[in-house]
Design a protein around this motif. Structure first.
Motif, PDB file in Angstrom:
ATOM      1  N   ARG A 142       0.793  -0.947  -0.034  1.00 56.44           N
ATOM      2  CA  ARG A 142       0.186   0.061  -0.320  1.00 56.44           C
ATOM      3  C   ARG A 142       1.060   1.468   0.048  1.00 56.44           C
ATOM      4  O   ARG A 142       0.746   2.226  -0.805  1.00 56.44           O
ATOM      5  CB  ARG A 142      -0.607  -0.296   0.902  1.00 56.44           C
ATOM      6  CG  ARG A 142      -2.073  -1.102   0.829  1.00 56.44           C
ATOM      7  CD  ARG A 142      -3.294  -0.610   2.155  1.00 56.44           C
ATOM      8  NE  ARG A 142      -4.094  -1.470   1.791  1.00 56.44           N
ATOM      9  CZ  ARG A 142      -4.452  -2.892   2.651  1.00 56.44           C
ATOM     10  NH1 ARG A 142      -3.560  -3.568   3.153  1.00 56.44           N
ATOM     11  NH2 ARG A 142      -5.433  -3.920   2.236  1.00 56.44           N
ATOM     12  N   LEU A 143       1.949   0.950   0.938  1.00 57.64           N
ATOM     13  CA  LEU A 143       2.810   2.411   0.631  1.00 57.64           C
ATOM     14  C   LEU A 143       3.415   2.471  -0.710  1.00 57.64           C
ATOM     15  O   LEU A 143       3.594   4.132  -1.230  1.00 57.64           O
ATOM     16  CB  LEU A 143       4.233   2.141   1.629  1.00 57.64           C
ATOM     17  CG  LEU A 143       3.821   2.512   3.488  1.00 57.64           C
ATOM     18  CD1 LEU A 143       4.263   1.779   4.208  1.00 57.64           C
ATOM     19  CD2 LEU A 143       3.074   3.730   4.003  1.00 57.64           C
ATOM     20  N   SER A 144       3.734   1.223  -1.261  1.00 56.93           N
ATOM     21  CA  SER A 144       4.104   2.001  -2.527  1.00 56.93           C
ATOM     22  C   SER A 144       3.600   1.758  -3.456  1.00 56.93           C
ATOM     23  O   SER A 144       3.207   3.245  -4.297  1.00 56.93           O
ATOM     24  CB  SER A 144       4.612   0.610  -3.027  1.00 56.93           C
ATOM     25  OG  SER A 144       5.191   0.245  -4.230  1.00 56.93           O
ATOM     26  N   ALA A 145       2.049   1.672  -3.813  1.00 58.71           N
ATOM     27  CA  ALA A 145       0.851   2.135  -4.218  1.00 58.71           C
ATOM     28  C   ALA A 145       0.735   3.916  -4.427  1.00 58.71           C
ATOM     29  O   ALA A 145       0.602   4.164  -5.205  1.00 58.71           O
ATOM     30  CB  ALA A 145      -0.366   1.228  -4.585  1.00 58.71           C
ATOM     31  N   LEU A 146       0.446   4.107  -2.803  1.00 61.31           N
ATOM     32  CA  LEU A 146       0.466   5.488  -2.099  1.00 61.31           C
ATOM     33  C   LEU A 146       1.985   5.909  -2.757  1.00 61.31           C
ATOM     34  O   LEU A 146       1.549   7.374  -3.766  1.00 61.31           O
ATOM     35  CB  LEU A 146       0.121   5.601  -0.972  1.00 61.31           C
ATOM     36  CG  LEU A 146      -0.717   5.068  -0.090  1.00 61.31           C
ATOM     37  CD1 LEU A 146      -0.931   5.752   1.109  1.00 61.31           C
ATOM     38  CD2 LEU A 146      -2.416   5.656  -0.867  1.00 61.31           C
ATOM     39  N   ALA A 147       2.934   6.019  -3.190  1.00 58.03           N
ATOM     40  CA  ALA A 147       4.048   7.023  -3.881  1.00 58.03           C
ATOM     41  C   ALA A 147       3.842   6.564  -5.172  1.00 58.03           C
ATOM     42  O   ALA A 147       4.733   8.062  -5.424  1.00 58.03           O
ATOM     43  CB  ALA A 147       5.105   5.553  -3.026  1.00 58.03           C
ATOM     44  N   THR A 148       3.718   5.562  -5.650  1.00 56.05           N
ATOM     45  CA  THR A 148       3.442   5.696  -6.753  1.00 56.05           C
ATOM     46  C   THR A 148       2.161   6.923  -7.635  1.00 56.05           C
ATOM     47  O   THR A 148       2.664   7.792  -8.579  1.00 56.05           O
ATOM     48  CB  THR A 148       3.159   4.503  -7.443  1.00 56.05           C
ATOM     49  OG1 THR A 148       4.015   3.516  -7.314  1.00 56.05           O
ATOM     50  CG2 THR A 148       3.020   4.432  -9.243  1.00 56.05           C
ATOM     51  N   GLN A 149       1.291   7.216  -6.725  1.00 61.97           N
ATOM     52  CA  GLN A 149       0.568   7.483  -7.504  1.00 61.97           C
ATOM     53  C   GLN A 149       0.936   9.372  -7.042  1.00 61.97           C
ATOM     54  O   GLN A 149       0.522  10.166  -7.246  1.00 61.97           O
ATOM     55  CB  GLN A 149      -0.799   7.434  -6.501  1.00 61.97           C
ATOM     56  CG  GLN A 149      -1.599   6.577  -6.954  1.00 61.97           C
ATOM     57  CD  GLN A 149      -2.676   6.110  -5.610  1.00 61.97           C
ATOM     58  OE1 GLN A 149      -3.304   6.607  -4.596  1.00 61.97           O
ATOM     59  NE2 GLN A 149      -3.468   5.255  -5.952  1.00 61.97           N
ATOM     60  N   GLN A 150       1.344   9.441  -5.770  1.00 60.39           N
ATOM     61  CA  GLN A 150       2.219  10.779  -5.388  1.00 60.39           C
ATOM     62  C   GLN A 150       2.921  10.676  -6.772  1.00 60.39           C
ATOM     63  O   GLN A 150       3.010  11.476  -7.562  1.00 60.39           O
ATOM     64  CB  GLN A 150       2.957  10.943  -3.707  1.00 60.39           C
ATOM     65  CG  GLN A 150       3.356  12.217  -4.313  1.00 60.39           C
ATOM     66  CD  GLN A 150       3.939  11.617  -2.470  1.00 60.39           C
ATOM     67  OE1 GLN A 150       4.468  10.444  -1.892  1.00 60.39           O
ATOM     68  NE2 GLN A 150       4.695  13.098  -1.975  1.00 60.39           N
ATOM     69  N   ARG A 151       4.139  10.241  -7.103  1.00 62.03           N
ATOM     70  CA  ARG A 151       5.119  10.622  -7.864  1.00 62.03           C
ATOM     71  C   ARG A 151       3.932  11.166  -9.387  1.00 62.03           C
ATOM     72  O   ARG A 151       4.079  11.663  -9.525  1.00 62.03           O
ATOM     73  CB  ARG A 151       5.985   9.533  -8.027  1.00 62.03           C
ATOM     74  CG  ARG A 151       7.109   9.346  -7.197  1.00 62.03           C
ATOM     75  CD  ARG A 151       7.900   8.091  -7.636  1.00 62.03           C
ATOM     76  NE  ARG A 151       7.457   6.968  -8.358  1.00 62.03           N
ATOM     77  CZ  ARG A 151       7.640   6.415  -7.224  1.00 62.03           C
ATOM     78  NH1 ARG A 151       7.745   6.215  -5.951  1.00 62.03           N
ATOM     79  NH2 ARG A 151       7.195   5.086  -7.741  1.00 62.03           N
ATOM     80  N   MET A 152       3.091  10.510  -9.767  1.00 64.59           N
ATOM     81  CA  MET A 152       2.283  10.296 -10.731  1.00 64.59           C
ATOM     82  C   MET A 152       1.717  12.041 -10.844  1.00 64.59           C
ATOM     83  O   MET A 152       1.369  12.636 -11.721  1.00 64.59           O
ATOM     84  CB  MET A 152       1.531   9.341 -11.183  1.00 64.59           C
ATOM     85  CG  MET A 152       0.161   9.350 -12.725  1.00 64.59           C
ATOM     86  SD  MET A 152      -0.618   8.128 -12.249  1.00 64.59           S
ATOM     87  CE  MET A 152      -1.871   8.334 -11.165  1.00 64.59           C
ATOM     88  N   THR A 153       0.963  11.289  -9.851  1.00 66.00           N
ATOM     89  CA  THR A 153      -0.032  13.404  -9.171  1.00 66.00           C
ATOM     90  C   THR A 153       0.835  13.752  -9.908  1.00 66.00           C
ATOM     91  O   THR A 153       0.805  15.495  -9.927  1.00 66.00           O
ATOM     92  CB  THR A 153      -0.532  13.154  -8.228  1.00 66.00           C
ATOM     93  OG1 THR A 153      -1.444  12.352  -8.333  1.00 66.00           O
ATOM     94  CG2 THR A 153      -1.176  14.524  -8.585  1.00 66.00           C
ATOM     95  N   GLU A 154       2.172  14.604  -8.858  1.00 65.41           N
ATOM     96  CA  GLU A 154       3.392  15.197  -9.368  1.00 65.41           C
ATOM     97  C   GLU A 154       3.811  15.580 -10.434  1.00 65.41           C
ATOM     98  O   GLU A 154       3.857  16.480 -10.718  1.00 65.41           O
ATOM     99  CB  GLU A 154       4.277  14.767  -7.915  1.00 65.41           C
ATOM    100  CG  GLU A 154       4.184  15.177  -6.787  1.00 65.41           C
ATOM    101  CD  GLU A 154       5.600  14.439  -5.753  1.00 65.41           C
ATOM    102  OE1 GLU A 154       5.985  14.291  -6.441  1.00 65.41           O
ATOM    103  OE2 GLU A 154       5.029  14.153  -4.346  1.00 65.41           O
ATOM    104  N   ASP A 155       3.683  14.194 -11.130  1.00 63.85           N
ATOM    105  CA  ASP A 155       4.292  14.344 -12.472  1.00 63.85           C
ATOM    106  C   ASP A 155       3.145  15.513 -13.474  1.00 63.85           C
ATOM    107  O   ASP A 155       3.255  16.277 -14.140  1.00 63.85           O
ATOM    108  CB  ASP A 155       4.585  13.269 -13.139  1.00 63.85           C
ATOM    109  CG  ASP A 155       6.192  12.988 -12.360  1.00 63.85           C
ATOM    110  OD1 ASP A 155       6.930  12.969 -11.819  1.00 63.85           O
ATOM    111  OD2 ASP A 155       6.745  11.577 -12.314  1.00 63.85           O
ATOM    112  N   LEU A 156       2.195  14.634 -13.203  1.00 64.52           N
ATOM    113  CA  LEU A 156       0.862  15.535 -14.035  1.00 64.52           C
ATOM    114  C   LEU A 156       0.801  16.883 -13.488  1.00 64.52           C
ATOM    115  O   LEU A 156       0.263  17.568 -14.108  1.00 64.52           O
ATOM    116  CB  LEU A 156      -0.303  15.022 -13.604  1.00 64.52           C
ATOM    117  CG  LEU A 156      -0.621  13.004 -14.262  1.00 64.52           C
ATOM    118  CD1 LEU A 156      -1.965  12.260 -13.760  1.00 64.52           C
ATOM    119  CD2 LEU A 156      -0.170  13.156 -15.718  1.00 64.52           C
ATOM    120  N   HIS A 157       1.078  17.222 -12.451  1.00 68.66           N
ATOM    121  CA  HIS A 157       0.605  18.642 -12.056  1.00 68.66           C
ATOM    122  C   HIS A 157       1.727  19.684 -12.734  1.00 68.66           C
ATOM    123  O   HIS A 157       1.758  20.325 -12.908  1.00 68.66           O
ATOM    124  CB  HIS A 157       0.251  18.230 -10.140  1.00 68.66           C
ATOM    125  CG  HIS A 157       0.450  19.981  -9.792  1.00 68.66           C
ATOM    126  ND1 HIS A 157      -1.002  20.592 -10.567  1.00 68.66           N
ATOM    127  CD2 HIS A 157       1.034  20.601  -9.335  1.00 68.66           C
ATOM    128  CE1 HIS A 157      -1.137  21.614  -9.863  1.00 68.66           C
ATOM    129  NE2 HIS A 157       0.881  22.177  -9.036  1.00 68.66           N
TER     130      HIS A 157
END
Length: 316
Positions: free
Chosen positions: A189-204
């Motif tokens: 779950r931590l890895s999934a959250l980290a991936t979503q965080q990186r993707m959100t930051e990149d998309l932002h």
């Protein structure tokens, strides 16, 4: 020899313990006799022998009587107190002699005089502790019955102990596995959250860059006018422009040049002194505008630079 072996095999644990304690008692009695005779002989003379013998013999007799009394408290009580009294007397003889020697001489004493009272008291204490636990003397058949029953109880207790140990081991293993699974789920779950965080930051960041680019460089209106192909009827054929090798001209049905703003040339599409081009060789204005990617020029509308270039090309 065979008879001795059988007797040894038939000997009960109770008899073996009593035999060992009896041997120790006889040894201590002999030591007490020797030490007490040396102490009493100068004072009592020949009477020291029966005095010492009587004290130690009675001490052994009372001890044996206590054994024969078994667990009967009413029978054993008198001999116990008598044995304690004789123990005190036998231990007092060398103790008093040792104290007198130290008082008068101040140095030097016999080691046997020190050991004897200690041995007497310790032997009586050993009997006092061990004898009640031995119980009564029983027959071999009764001993076998008791041993079998005790063995059954011992087997049951050992089985219960083994079952308990196995259950504890299973519970411990289940606990460890649950902890490992929980840790793995948490890590996932931590890895999934980290991936979503990186993707959100990149998309932002990309969205901010795109918004800045759109704000700084707006798209021309001509881009919106580009028609998208229909995939059901789309044929990848590029239009051939006039003057290209192998190009084919298409008829321009109903193309009115005079509908466009005034340009050099005659309304009939011919220049002065030049023969008119046949209508079959003219390229439609719509096709030229589509190739150039601009809206088709209409009469009465202001033309852009690119539309003017398209019109001039059509006129040429």
């Amino acid at each position: 020899m065979k008879t001795r072996n059988r007797k040894w095999q038939q000997a009960s644990p109770r008899g073996m313990i009593l035999g060992i304690l009896g041997i120790v008692t006889l040894g201590v009695a002999a030591l007490s006799v020797a030490v007490s005779y040396q102490i009493l002989q100068p004072r009592f003379g020949g009477w020291a022998v029966p005095t010492v013998g009587a004290l130690d013999a009675l001490w052994c007799v009372f001890q044996a009587t206590e054994i024969l009394s078994g667990n009967n408290r009413a029978r054993v009580q008198r001999v116990q107190w008598a044995g304690i009294a004789l123990t005190a007397v036998n231990a007092a003889i060398p103790t008093v002699d040792l104290a007198l020697r130290l008082k008068h001489s101040g140095s030097g004493f016999d080691l046997a005089v020190v050991i004897t009272p200690i041995a007497i008291v310790a032997t009586k204490g050993a009997w006092w502790i061990a004898l009640p636990a031995l119980g009564r003397k029983v027959s071999p058949a009764t001993r076998r019955t008791i041993a079998e029953r005790r063995q059954t109880v011992a087997d049951q207790l050992e089985k219960m102990e083994a079952d308990t140990t196995d259950r504890i081991e299973l519970l411990t293993l289940a606990r460890d596995l649950n902890e490992r699974v929980a840790q793995a789920e948490t890590a996932y779950r931590l890895s999934a959250l980290a991936t979503q965080q990186r993707m959100t930051e990149d998309l932002h960041e990309q969205a901010e860059a795109t918004a800045a680019t759109v704000a700084e460089q707006p798209l021309p209106a001509m881009v919106a006018g580009i028609a998208l192909p229909d995939f059901t009827t789309f044929t990848p054929v590029a239009p051939a422009l006039p003057g290209t090798p192998g190009g084919t001209a298409h008829p321009t049905a109903g193309t009115q040049v005079n509908a466009l703003p005034n340009a050099s040339g005659t309304p009939g599409g011919t220049e002065s002194g030049a023969p008119a081009r046949p209508a079959a060789h003219l390229v439609p204005l719509e096709r030229l505008a589509s190739v150039a990617g601009v809206p088709v020029p209409e009469a009465g509308e202001q033309l852009t630079d690119m539309q003017i270039g398209v019109v001039l090309r059509h006129l040429r």
